[in-house]
Design a protein around this motif. Structure first.
Motif: not given
Ligand SMILES: [Zn+2]
Ligand SMILES: [Zn+2]
Length: 244
Positions: A19-46
């Motif tokens: 509820n506290c985010s509007q981000d499309d997961p693709r944007d989240v993943i792309n920005v992580a890749i741009e920042n050199g992240v190799n492993v990203l865990g998405v964990n939305d609130h239950n």
């Protein structure tokens, strides 16, 4: 081994399933890749995912395949432990998630109380403790640090260093993290216990993502010889199988 050393992991990100985010997961993943992240865990609130667990996990698994070779995507869930927000009735509901993050355990209202290890075991998947001062938790419930952290390590529970710094949290930095990186005594206790330490930016707005904080904490943990998620009995294998 050389590659393993340099792996950058961020195991805490939110998308439009919270509820506290509007981000499309693709944007989240792309920005992580741009920042050199190799492993990203998405964990939305239950309480944001609610009844959409199957849809959520299917969407993240499809993205994991689409981004294979660019980034390893893990699918988790952040579990609130305030009585009005906790809604996991059976471990079967979350059995397909790679991991969960537990929050609120240092609040007196948390349903976890002093039974953190039993609580995590009852969930049946790898558990991490999000944005929490575990030393404070031990003080609250009269636990011996070294003993408790060793029990946690043996139960496959990991501890998050939350390096969040963003607009939604008012550019707040977590005190327990600042304290930990400057307190060698606390570091020695954690290191000796074998407790795995994870890193999470806890992103809610992909435009606020600051990969330098994630990279700095990953290298702090690696350089100083902490157990990281790469040595976690379940997640470590999973990460190495996909990433290396
Ligand atoms: Zn949130
Ligand atoms: Zn979070």
């Amino acid at each position: 081994m050389a590659k393993e050393q340099g792996i950058i992991i961020d195991l805490h990100a939110h998308t439009y399933y919270s509820n506290c985010s509007q981000d499309d997961p693709r944007d989240v993943i792309n920005v992580a890749i741009e920042n050199g992240v190799n492993v990203l865990g998405v964990n939305d609130h239950n309480y944001g995912i609610g009844e959409r667990k199957e849809q959520y996990i299917a969407e993240m698994r499809a993205l994991a395949s689409a981004y294979k070779g660019q980034i390893t995507l893990l699918c988790g869930i952040e579990i609130a432990t305030f009585p009005h927000l906790f809604d996991i009735k059976s471990p079967n509901e979350i059995a397909n998630f790679d991991y969960c993050l537990i929050e609120h355990i240092t609040s007196r209202q948390s349903i976890v109380g002093g039974n953190l290890i039993e609580f995590c075991k009852s969930l049946g998947i790898p558990c991490g403790i999000a944005h929490t001062d575990l030393f404070e938790y031990c003080d609250m419930y009269g636990k011996n640090y070294a003993e408790f952290f060793t029990q946690m390590a043996n139960s496959g529970i990991f501890w998050e260093m939350n390096v969040n710094y963003d607009s939604i949290h008012g550019y707040h930095e977590h005190e327990y993290v600042k304290e930990f990186v400057s307190n060698e005594q606390k570091q020695a206790i954690v290191k000796a216990s074998g407790l795995c330490v994870s890193v999470g930016f806890d992103g809610h707005r992909y435009k606020d993502y600051d990969g330098s904080r994630v990279r700095a904490m990953n290298s702090f943990l690696q350089k100083n010889g902490f157990s990281t998620l790469l040595s976690h009995p379940v997640l470590g294998k999973k990460i190495k199988n996909i990433t290396l």
